[in-house]
Enzyme design. Structure first.
Site, PDB file in Angstrom:
ATOM      1  N   CYS A 194       0.825  -1.209   0.000  1.00  0.00           N
ATOM      2  CA  CYS A 194       0.000   0.000   0.000  1.00  0.00           C
ATOM      3  C   CYS A 194       0.864   1.265   0.000  1.00  0.00           C
ATOM      4  O   CYS A 194       2.088   1.200   0.104  1.00  0.00           O
ATOM      5  CB  CYS A 194      -0.897  -0.002   1.225  1.00  0.00           C
ATOM      6  SG  CYS A 194       0.034   0.103   2.769  1.00  0.00           S
ATOM      7  N   ALA A 241       3.215   1.632   2.908  1.00  0.00           N
ATOM      8  CA  ALA A 241       4.413   0.795   2.778  1.00  0.00           C
ATOM      9  C   ALA A 241       5.472   1.514   1.933  1.00  0.00           C
ATOM     10  O   ALA A 241       6.656   1.496   2.247  1.00  0.00           O
ATOM     11  CB  ALA A 241       4.058  -0.547   2.142  1.00  0.00           C
ATOM     12  N   ARG A 284      12.532  -5.554   5.948  1.00  0.00           N
ATOM     13  CA  ARG A 284      13.080  -5.158   4.641  1.00  0.00           C
ATOM     14  C   ARG A 284      14.610  -5.206   4.628  1.00  0.00           C
ATOM     15  O   ARG A 284      15.231  -5.160   3.595  1.00  0.00           O
ATOM     16  CB  ARG A 284      12.575  -3.761   4.281  1.00  0.00           C
ATOM     17  CG  ARG A 284      12.988  -3.278   2.901  1.00  0.00           C
ATOM     18  CD  ARG A 284      12.142  -2.091   2.518  1.00  0.00           C
ATOM     19  NE  ARG A 284      12.597  -1.398   1.349  1.00  0.00           N
ATOM     20  CZ  ARG A 284      13.214  -0.219   1.368  1.00  0.00           C
ATOM     21  NH1 ARG A 284      13.464   0.401   2.495  1.00  0.00           N
ATOM     22  NH2 ARG A 284      13.565   0.342   0.234  1.00  0.00           N
ATOM     23  N   HIS A 289       5.772   6.330  -2.486  1.00  0.00           N
ATOM     24  CA  HIS A 289       7.093   6.858  -2.874  1.00  0.00           C
ATOM     25  C   HIS A 289       6.951   8.333  -3.221  1.00  0.00           C
ATOM     26  O   HIS A 289       7.739   9.172  -2.802  1.00  0.00           O
ATOM     27  CB  HIS A 289       7.641   6.159  -4.131  1.00  0.00           C
ATOM     28  CG  HIS A 289       7.825   4.678  -4.003  1.00  0.00           C
ATOM     29  ND1 HIS A 289       7.674   3.832  -5.064  1.00  0.00           N
ATOM     30  CD2 HIS A 289       8.145   3.905  -2.946  1.00  0.00           C
ATOM     31  CE1 HIS A 289       7.917   2.587  -4.676  1.00  0.00           C
ATOM     32  NE2 HIS A 289       8.193   2.612  -3.395  1.00  0.00           N
TER      33      HIS A 289
HETATM   34 FE1  CFM Z   1      13.061   0.418  -5.707  1.00  0.00          FE
HETATM   35 FE2  CFM Z   1      12.532  -1.949  -5.854  1.00  0.00          FE
HETATM   36 FE3  CFM Z   1      11.109  -0.264  -4.313  1.00  0.00          FE
HETATM   37 FE4  CFM Z   1      13.665  -0.946  -3.674  1.00  0.00          FE
HETATM   38 FE5  CFM Z   1      12.706  -2.940  -2.035  1.00  0.00          FE
HETATM   39 FE6  CFM Z   1      11.613  -3.874  -4.257  1.00  0.00          FE
HETATM   40 FE7  CFM Z   1      10.157  -2.273  -2.719  1.00  0.00          FE
HETATM   41 MO1  CFM Z   1      10.757  -4.662  -1.960  1.00  0.00          MO
HETATM   42  S1  CFM Z   1      14.464  -1.249  -5.589  1.00  0.00           S
HETATM   43  S2  CFM Z   1      12.634   0.926  -3.628  1.00  0.00           S
HETATM   44  S3  CFM Z   1      14.553  -1.779  -1.894  1.00  0.00           S
HETATM   45  S4  CFM Z   1      11.216  -0.436  -6.409  1.00  0.00           S
HETATM   46  S5  CFM Z   1      12.809  -4.843  -2.815  1.00  0.00           S
HETATM   47  S6  CFM Z   1      12.222  -3.939  -6.442  1.00  0.00           S
HETATM   48  S7  CFM Z   1       9.578  -3.958  -3.755  1.00  0.00           S
HETATM   49  S8  CFM Z   1      10.993  -2.647  -0.871  1.00  0.00           S
HETATM   50  S9  CFM Z   1       9.265  -0.330  -3.116  1.00  0.00           S
HETATM   51  C1  HCA Z   2       6.967  -3.638   0.787  1.00  0.00           C
HETATM   52  C2  HCA Z   2       8.323  -4.116   1.264  1.00  0.00           C
HETATM   53  C3  HCA Z   2       8.859  -5.278   0.487  1.00  0.00           C
HETATM   54  C4  HCA Z   2       8.088  -6.552   0.748  1.00  0.00           C
HETATM   55  C5  HCA Z   2       8.812  -7.752   0.316  1.00  0.00           C
HETATM   56  C6  HCA Z   2       8.059  -9.025   0.032  1.00  0.00           C
HETATM   57  C7  HCA Z   2      10.338  -5.473   0.900  1.00  0.00           C
HETATM   58  O1  HCA Z   2       6.642  -3.759  -0.384  1.00  0.00           O
HETATM   59  O2  HCA Z   2       6.251  -3.125   1.605  1.00  0.00           O
HETATM   60  O3  HCA Z   2       6.883  -9.000  -0.315  1.00  0.00           O
HETATM   61  O4  HCA Z   2       8.709 -10.045   0.146  1.00  0.00           O
HETATM   62  O5  HCA Z   2      11.204  -5.437   0.062  1.00  0.00           O
HETATM   63  O6  HCA Z   2      10.569  -5.663   2.095  1.00  0.00           O
HETATM   64  O7  HCA Z   2       8.843  -4.989  -0.893  1.00  0.00           O
END
Ligand code: CFM
Ligand code: HCA
Length: 533
Positions: free
Chosen positions: A52, A55, A86, A184
């Site tokens: 969401c 998150a 994370r 974001h």
């Molecule tokens: Fe960029 Fe990602 Fe993301 Fe990320 Fe992550 Fe991710 Fe995420 Mo999980 S590089 S910031 S550190 S888009 S692994 S592929 S999904 S938390 S919002």
């Molecule tokens: C997020 C965090 C997450 C979840 C990872 C997963 C992460 O999206 O809120 O589903 O295994 O990297 O910790 O993407």
């Protein structure tokens, strides 16, 4: 393959099929352009991997800032799976200024929902200041806060006046967007408005001063990248936001170049820094050896200094010599294998390059919440029509800063460099994918199972929600979000760690003892007819 995808889609009711088929593309490099639908609502009832807006805001962008306390205003449930899972690592010179081990929540109860939670939040800020004495505080709202109308902005403002430290409120209620992506954007806007530029540095402290954007130090990735950058003579002013700190971030305006690792989560700040301070950004990728080398070379070329260019080559040669023997050892096991690579908004692309270097072909890749530009490149930006959901988070209006805007490189040289490198540009995932591989947006659990059956990859890489389902099908599964408690995977040494972990997955005898369902029993067959259940 086309036929198999069609058969998979035929299991859906017609309306769902119409929707989902636009999110799946069979790559065909003979076509100049292939469009994918992205950043739109998930169909209710479908089991998505998405998270969401909260998150994306608190969990992803704000959370890693270590000298700030991040308060979650909401019921405690919103924090359970957000407490260190994370694996964004952080170290602080002053151990009293690293609060990442804490999970700070107002723990809203029913009575707060009925009578309002503002007083509780104000009391919590008082307590946080008294106990932790942080450099700054963020408050992130979860769904009920917006529904009952707590005015977190006024509470934060009053507390900021009272304590004289920045206290910022983020209205990132979970429902603010179709996925993490909205969060974001909210976090980017808030950091730009309240933190970046608040410092008083006027000149870059070193010859090559850079910021690293969209790098979150998962499993220590940014430490491995910084090890090399520092040796090359770069001064990393701030990392956004892995192992980041308010104290460094507030002076981000002095950098001569911004590196963008994860385009999805931070492109807003990259663009705003360019507009406000004249700082160009360079799309880099420090996952994979080829991409790391290319990124380092582009950086050196941007600064155009002979000494830096030579030193870059020297370090590349030395690092390669160090890792190649180990990689060769692992390649014996990984060569010729196939992978499935579905992550959030940038790793689905980045990890394909590392897989390829291990001789592993990525058969399917995708993103949970990326936008069309992350798949198709920024050339499509003018064609993306804003909808009601994306309009929910307005772009922050920024103007060139009268005092601090500096032209970093003349226009002509900028144009010349843009021909050679992704300067202020990102070409998207599709450009690195080959024919007959699949690109999927917002993959769901039904499609995951079906694609596993169709493609039978040797290694599956995604997150916690689908890891075990796939392992029970007899396929090793590597979490590419938190790295399954391993890492770093970035840079030169990270590539060896990754090769080792993937090899361990592949050679493990475990998988022989599991019979995937399609080998022992027929899968459900038939079609769903609408109107009947
Ligand atoms: Fe960029 Fe990602 Fe993301 Fe990320 Fe992550 Fe991710 Fe995420 Mo999980 S590089 S910031 S550190 S888009 S692994 S592929 S999904 S938390 S919002
Ligand atoms: C997020 C965090 C997450 C979840 C990872 C997963 C992460 O999206 O809120 O589903 O295994 O990297 O910790 O993407």
């Amino acid at each position: 393959m086309d036929k198999q995808i069609e058969e998979m889609l035929n299991q859906y009711p017609a309306k769902v099929k119409r929707n989902r088929k636009n999110h799946i593309v069979l790559n065909d490099t003979s076509l100049e352009h292939q469009q994918i639908e992205a950043n739109t609502r998930t169909i209710p009832g479908i089991i998505t991997n998405r998270g969401c807006a909260y998150a994306g805001c608190k969990g992803v962008v704000l959370g890693p800032l270590k000298d700030m306390v991040h308060i979650v205003h909401g019921p405690i449930g919103c924090s359970y799976y957000a407490w260190m899972t994370r694996r964004n690592k952080a170290k602080s010179e002053d151990p009293k200024k690293n609060f990442l081990n804490y999970c700070v929540s107002t723990d809203m109860q029913e009575s707060d929902i009925v009578f309002g939670g503002e007083k509780k939040l104000a009391r919590m800020i008082d307590e946080v200041v008294e106990i932790f004495k942080p450099n700054a505080i963020t408050v992130s709202a979860t769904c009920p806060v917006g529904l009952i109308g707590d005015d977190i902005q006024s509470i934060a403002k009053a507390a900021e006046d009272k304590y004289g430290i920045p206290i910022m409120a983020f209205n990132c209620e979970g429902y603010k967007g179709v996925s993490q992506s909205a969060g974001h954007h909210i976090a980017n806007n808030g950091l730009m408005e309240h933190v970046i530029g608040r410092g008083d540095l006027e000149e870059a402290p070193a010859k090559y001063t850079i910021n690293m954007l969209g790098e979150y130090n998962i499993g220590g990735d940014s430490w491995e990248i910084e090890r090399v950058l520092t040796e090359l003579g770069y001064h990393v002013q701030t990392v956004m936001t892995g192992n980041g700190a308010y104290e460094d971030l507030k002076n981000a305006h002095i950098a001569q170049l911004n590196l963008v690792q994860c385009h999805r989560s931070i492109n807003y700040i990259a663009d705003m820094l360019e507009k406000k301070y004249g700082t160009p950004w360079l799309k880099v990728n420090f996952i994979g050896i080829r991409s790391t080398i290319e990124s380092l070379r582009n950086m050196a070329m941007y600064f155009g200094d002979k000494e830096l260019i030579d030193k870059t080559e020297e370090v590349i040669a030395r690092e390669l010599a160090e890792i190649e023997p180990a990689l060769d050892k692992y390649r014996k096991y990984t060569n010729g294998k196939t992978a499935f690579c579905f992550v959030g908004g940038s790793r689905g692309h980045h990890y394909q390059i590392l897989y390829e270097e291990l001789g592993i072909k990525t058969l399917l890749a995708g993103y949970e919440f990326a936008h069309r530009d992350d798949y198709e490149g920024r050339v499509v930006l003018p064609d993306i029509k804003p909808d009601a959901d994306s309009k929910n988070i307005p772009d922050l209006h920024v103007e060139p800063d009268e005092r601090r805007y500096r032209v970093k490189i003349p226009q002509e040289r900028m144009a010349e460099l843009q021909e050679k490198m992704p300067l202020c540009n990102y070409k998207g995932m599709r450009m690195d994918m080959i024919d007959n591989t699949v690109m999927v947006d917002d993959l769901n659990h039904y499609e995951t199972e079906e694609f596993i059956r169709i493609l039978k990859p040797d290694i599956f890489s995604s997150g916690i929600k689908d890891k075990y389902i796939v392992q029970k099908m007899g396929i090793p599964s590597k979490q590419l979000h938190n790295y399954d408690y391993s890492g770093p995977y970035a840079g030169f040494k990270g590539a060896v760690n990754f090769a080792r972990d993937i090899t361990m997955g592949i050679v493990s005898p475990t998988w022989k003892y599991i019979t995937p369902p399609w080998k022992s029993s027929p899968l459900i067959e038939g079609t769903i007819e609408e109107g009947r259940s």
